[in-house]
Design a protein around this motif. Structure first.
Motif, short mmCIF file in Angstrom:
data_model
loop_
_atom_site.label_atom_id
_atom_site.label_comp_id
_atom_site.label_asym_id
_atom_site.label_seq_id
_atom_site.Cartn_x
_atom_site.Cartn_y
_atom_site.Cartn_z
N SER A 145 3.67 -10.78 51.08
CA SER A 145 3.93 -12.19 50.79
C SER A 145 3.35 -12.64 49.45
O SER A 145 3.72 -13.69 48.94
N GLY B 220 1.45 -11.81 56.44
CA GLY B 220 2.38 -11.00 55.65
C GLY B 220 1.76 -10.39 54.43
O GLY B 220 2.46 -10.08 53.45
N ALA C 219 -2.81 -17.23 51.56
CA ALA C 219 -1.84 -16.83 52.59
C ALA C 219 -2.50 -16.76 53.96
O ALA C 219 -1.93 -17.19 54.96
#
Length: 436
Positions: free
Chosen positions: A260, A256, A274
């Motif tokens: 994100s 993402g 992430a």
């Protein structure tokens, strides 16, 4: 003197542990895997492991291009830029001149510059030629986004819409690349089946203040995020250097990124975290052929560079700030103080413990000074440099509580909303600075 002796002994014990137990952070031999490959092409990735998703995203049909047929996948180079006219004449031509066997295209995202950055980029492309260049602007960031990540989002979207790029090179506008930089990054990523490959660009070290502060900046970063721990499969430590990040597009979509991490001030570490949390393989090391051309000739400029994100590194926590200040004082400042006090009072145990800790400290700094081609006489000055970083960290917290934290190029970013207890604990667990 007994209390100071115990503090000096504790500092010595800490340095023995840092020397042996902190991922050998002080060594500078973590370089691009298998550097020196040729244009024959990267090692093939096992079929079906990563090449199954094409431009259409997850589950889509793979897109095959001339670069892919030759073993070199198409790449989109995304360059976020805000008021970078001073450094762009050095950095951008180096990107346009990349000797990449596959197809590559550069997307420079002009993030609201007021110095003609976008127009200068177009002029440089017209003068130098090379890789195709697209210059675009995303407009002002939406609420909750930092400017750089907003620009990166726009650049990735352009690359997705206009190319079939399988890899993204995220590089800052002040970073100059040798002609084979992109080729070697892709080769290394493919050979080791990595999702993210990042190089810590060699920063400029010319003035006296740069010599005193810049090598220590990388040294402290490596101490917080030991490269060997970052590169360990299954390890919790994740980090990247935002100036040079090669990211598999599929891995970015799976993680993402950048949505994100849209609020992250320390965006490079957030991106790596992430990717790693989503199951991606991450690698970080020192660069040999990637350099930052941004000058920091005065102390004030270096101070702002460090202080703008230092308190964010501590999760905006007063408790972690106190722990960091105490840790810096005991580990870096106590040894020379103990040595001086021991010599003045004739207390041999205090002088011996302080001197031994100071010697170990200086010895761990020598490889970084050699990497930056600096005189080794700077090694004993590390306590003074650490004191400056301590003051920068405190100033970062002060500016945060004054509402001026994370200020950069005319923008100020507030701390993200506090997460729940479990989320904050997870963040602390994955952040070495929060554990030290």
């Amino acid at each position: 003197m007994s209390a100071l002796t115990w503090i000096a002994a504790g500092s010595l014990a800490a340095w023995v542990w840092l020397l042996l137990g902190q991922g050998f952070f002080w060594r500078t031999d973590v370089r691009l895997p298998g550097a020196g490959g040729t244009a024959a092409g990267p090692e093939a990735v096992p079929a079906g492991k990563h090449g199954k998703h094409g431009k259409g995203g997850k589950g889509g049909k793979a897109t095959v291009s001339g670069g892919e047929d030759s073993g070199w996948p198409p790449v989109a180079v995304v360059v976020p830029a805000r008021d970078e006219a001073a450094v762009l004449p050095v950095s951008l031509p180096s990107l346009l001149a990349q000797e990449y066997p596959g197809r590559a295209e550069v997307f420079l995202v002009d993030d609201g510059s007021s110095d003609g950055t976008g127009e200068l980029a177009r002029e440089l492309a017209a003068d130098h030629g090379g890789l195709p260049l697209t210059v675009s602007s995303p407009g002002e960031p939406e609420p909750g986004w930092t400017g750089k990540l907003w620009a990166v989002r726009h650049g990735i979207a352009l690359a997705r819409d206009r190319t079939d790029a399988r890899w993204l090179l995220l590089t800052d506008a002040d970073i100059a690349h040798e002609p084979d930089s992109l080729r070697e990054l892709v080769r290394a990523a493919r050979a080791a089946d990595l999702d993210l490959v990042s190089q810590m660009a060699r920063l400029r070290v010319t003035t006296g203040w740069e010599r005193l502060i810049v090598p220590a900046f990388v040294y402290f970063f490596a101490q917080l995020y030991p490269f060997r721990w970052v590169n360990r499969p299954g390890g919790r430590t994740a980090a990247a250097a935002g100036g040079c990040v090669l990211l598999r597009r599929e891995a970015a979509e799976r993680a993402g990124v950048p949505d994100s991490v849209r609020h992250a001030v320390i965006d490079d570490v957030a991106v790596a975290r992430a990717v790693k949390r989503s199951g991606g393989a991450v690698w970080l090391g020192l660069a040999d052929r990637v350099d930052s051309v941004r000058p920091y000739p005065r102390l004030g400029q270096l101070w702002r560079m460090v202080s703008r994100s230092a308190y964010a590194q501590l999760l905006h926590s007063p408790v972690l700030l106190l722990a960091a200040v105490a840790g810096l004082a005991v580990v870096y400042l106590a040894p020379p103080a103990a040595l001086a006090a021991g010599l003045l009072t004739g207390h041999a145990p205090t002088a011996a413990a302080g001197g031994a800790a100071w010697a170990l400290m200086a010895a761990t700094y020598v490889p970084m000074l050699r990497y930056y081609r600096q005189t080794l006489w700077l090694a004993p000055l590390l306590p003074f440099t650490a004191l400056l970083y301590l003051l920068m960290t405190v100033d970062s917290a002060v500016q945060h509580y004054r509402g001026r934290g994370a200020a950069w190029k005319g923008r100020t970013y507030a701390a993200p909303p506090r997460a729940g207890r479990a989320a904050r604990r997870a963040a602390a667990d994955s952040c070495p600075s929060a554990r030290s």
